[in-house]
Design a protein around this motif. Structure first.
Motif, PDB file in Angstrom:
ATOM      1  N   GLU A  57      25.640  10.599  -7.300  1.00  0.00           N
ATOM      2  CA  GLU A  57      25.627  11.950  -7.455  1.00  0.00           C
ATOM      3  C   GLU A  57      24.454  12.590  -7.020  1.00  0.00           C
ATOM      4  N   SER A  58      23.292  11.799  -7.104  1.00  0.00           N
ATOM      5  CA  SER A  58      22.002  12.239  -6.720  1.00  0.00           C
ATOM      6  C   SER A  58      21.808  12.870  -5.364  1.00  0.00           C
ATOM      7  N   ASN A  59      22.383  11.631  -4.770  1.00  0.00           N
ATOM      8  CA  ASN A  59      22.390  11.938  -2.989  1.00  0.00           C
ATOM      9  C   ASN A  59      23.270  13.063  -2.696  1.00  0.00           C
ATOM     10  N   LEU A  60      24.310  13.205  -3.538  1.00  0.00           N
ATOM     11  CA  LEU A  60      25.485  14.515  -3.058  1.00  0.00           C
ATOM     12  C   LEU A  60      24.716  15.725  -3.392  1.00  0.00           C
ATOM     13  N   GLN A  61      23.721  15.535  -4.573  1.00  0.00           N
ATOM     14  CA  GLN A  61      23.194  16.988  -4.897  1.00  0.00           C
ATOM     15  C   GLN A  61      22.194  17.228  -3.803  1.00  0.00           C
ATOM     16  N   LYS A  62      21.377  16.270  -3.249  1.00  0.00           N
ATOM     17  CA  LYS A  62      20.287  16.470  -2.380  1.00  0.00           C
ATOM     18  C   LYS A  62      21.070  17.062  -1.009  1.00  0.00           C
ATOM     19  N   ALA A  63      22.322  16.567  -0.749  1.00  0.00           N
ATOM     20  CA  ALA A  63      22.985  16.751   0.492  1.00  0.00           C
ATOM     21  C   ALA A  63      23.385  18.080   0.519  1.00  0.00           C
ATOM     22  N   VAL A  64      23.860  18.449  -0.782  1.00  0.00           N
ATOM     23  CA  VAL A  64      24.438  19.917  -0.960  1.00  0.00           C
ATOM     24  C   VAL A  64      23.341  20.966  -0.808  1.00  0.00           C
ATOM     25  N   ALA A  65      22.304  20.456  -1.420  1.00  0.00           N
ATOM     26  CA  ALA A  65      21.189  21.684  -1.407  1.00  0.00           C
ATOM     27  C   ALA A  65      20.602  21.571  -0.026  1.00  0.00           C
ATOM     28  N   MET A  66      20.238  20.592   0.678  1.00  0.00           N
ATOM     29  CA  MET A  66      19.450  20.676   1.914  1.00  0.00           C
ATOM     30  C   MET A  66      20.334  20.777   3.085  1.00  0.00           C
ATOM     31  N   GLU A  67      21.792  20.625   3.292  1.00  0.00           N
ATOM     32  CA  GLU A  67      22.604  20.313   4.327  1.00  0.00           C
ATOM     33  C   GLU A  67      23.470  21.464   4.657  1.00  0.00           C
ATOM     34  N   GLY A  68      23.974  21.942   3.284  1.00  0.00           N
ATOM     35  CA  GLY A  68      25.193  22.895   3.616  1.00  0.00           C
ATOM     36  C   GLY A  68      26.446  22.381   2.738  1.00  0.00           C
ATOM     37  N   PRO A  69      27.478  23.035   2.904  1.00  0.00           N
ATOM     38  CA  PRO A  69      29.009  22.485   2.339  1.00  0.00           C
ATOM     39  C   PRO A  69      29.062  21.187   2.626  1.00  0.00           C
ATOM     40  N   ILE A  70      29.579  20.342   1.686  1.00  0.00           N
ATOM     41  CA  ILE A  70      29.912  18.776   1.918  1.00  0.00           C
ATOM     42  C   ILE A  70      31.354  18.672   1.818  1.00  0.00           C
ATOM     43  N   SER A  71      31.827  17.784   2.505  1.00  0.00           N
ATOM     44  CA  SER A  71      33.339  17.594   2.235  1.00  0.00           C
ATOM     45  C   SER A  71      33.429  16.201   1.264  1.00  0.00           C
ATOM     46  N   VAL A  72      34.275  16.630   0.197  1.00  0.00           N
ATOM     47  CA  VAL A  72      34.676  15.777  -0.879  1.00  0.00           C
ATOM     48  C   VAL A  72      36.167  15.516  -1.190  1.00  0.00           C
ATOM     49  N   ALA A  73      36.392  14.725  -1.782  1.00  0.00           N
ATOM     50  CA  ALA A  73      37.879  14.497  -2.124  1.00  0.00           C
ATOM     51  C   ALA A  73      37.887  14.070  -3.941  1.00  0.00           C
ATOM     52  N   ILE A  74      38.726  14.762  -4.291  1.00  0.00           N
ATOM     53  CA  ILE A  74      38.867  14.559  -5.985  1.00  0.00           C
ATOM     54  C   ILE A  74      40.220  14.095  -6.124  1.00  0.00           C
ATOM     55  N   ASP A  75      40.443  13.615  -7.254  1.00  0.00           N
ATOM     56  CA  ASP A  75      41.549  12.951  -8.055  1.00  0.00           C
ATOM     57  C   ASP A  75      42.121  14.297  -8.687  1.00  0.00           C
ATOM     58  N   ALA A  76      43.227  14.648  -8.051  1.00  0.00           N
ATOM     59  CA  ALA A  76      43.889  15.737  -8.547  1.00  0.00           C
ATOM     60  C   ALA A  76      45.136  15.409  -9.178  1.00  0.00           C
ATOM     61  N   GLY A  77      45.349  14.366  -9.755  1.00  0.00           N
ATOM     62  CA  GLY A  77      46.370  13.686 -10.445  1.00  0.00           C
ATOM     63  C   GLY A  77      46.407  14.022 -11.864  1.00  0.00           C
ATOM     64  N   HIS A  78      45.448  14.536 -12.442  1.00  0.00           N
ATOM     65  CA  HIS A  78      45.138  14.657 -13.902  1.00  0.00           C
ATOM     66  C   HIS A  78      46.087  15.799 -14.283  1.00  0.00           C
TER      67      HIS A  78
END
Length: 206
Positions: free
Chosen positions: A146-167
């Motif tokens: 999550e720390s690297n994701l936070q850095k990427a979102v802050a410095m690179e722009g919108p990031i592609s992610v996938a989430i579990d939508a089965g809940h």
């Protein structure tokens, strides 16, 4: 919606290396790339497991804007219909990294306007003359970091992610802007990788 295929082939993207001299404390408290023009309006995937294509176009649209200052809505249907050779299966699911691999090899992706979305599978209708963005490579963010994701979102722009939508909380999802916060969902950061948001994050480079 439940169209992300985690069992697909190994990614050919590079590994994202956040600058060593950047600490979490150096990052802004909030980043909203919509305000800076990186994000197209809310899209609606309908009853089709094409979430992977929307995730891919979302980050590619942002990176294209970062490079050109021109926001272009890109075609999810182009990815759905034309990237089977890369391991994707249209409404039956796919992976963002495989979509990125297709765009790189294909030397571009068509615009949404020229190749509009339909929530169903179909033949490939890609036209080189309608390309709206190109891509040179893609980067994978460290698995579950999550720390690297936070850095990427802050410095690179919108990031592609996938989430579990089965809940259960996703079962009554209404497509489009009527759901959540005007079509967006808020997820807690640093809360045990909520819904797997940091499990397989990546972004293209243009």
């Amino acid at each position: 919606m439940n169209g992300f295929n985690t069992s697909s082939s190994v990614s050919k993207c590079g590994k994202y290396m956040a600058p060593n001299n950047i600490e979490i404390s150096d990052l802004p408290d909030m980043v909203d790339w919509r305000k800076d023009g990186y994000v197209t309006p809310i899209k609606n995937q309908g009853q089709c497991g094409s979430c992977w294509s929307f995730s891919a176009t979302g980050s590619l649209e942002g990176q294209h804007f970062r490079k050109t200052q021109n926001l272009v809505s890109l075609s999810e249907k182009n990815l759905m219909d034309c990237s089977a050779a890369y391991g994707n299966h249209g409404c039956q699911g796919g992976l963002m990294d495989q979509a990125f691999a297709y765009v790189i090899s294909n030397k571009g992706i068509d615009t949404e306007m020229s190749y509009p979305y339909e929530p169903k599978n179909g033949p490939c209708k890609f036209e080189q003359s309608n390309v709206g963005a190109t891509e040179v490579s893609c980067m994978d963010i460290e698995h579950e970091s999550e720390s690297n994701l936070q850095k990427a979102v802050a410095m690179e722009g919108p990031i592609s992610v996938a989430i579990d939508a089965g809940h259960r909380s996703f079962q009554l999802y209404n497509w489009g802007e009527s759901w959540g916060n005007m079509g967006y969902v808020e997820m807690a950061r640093n809360n045990k990788n909520m819904c797997g948001i940091a499990t397989q994050a990546s972004f293209p480079t243009t």
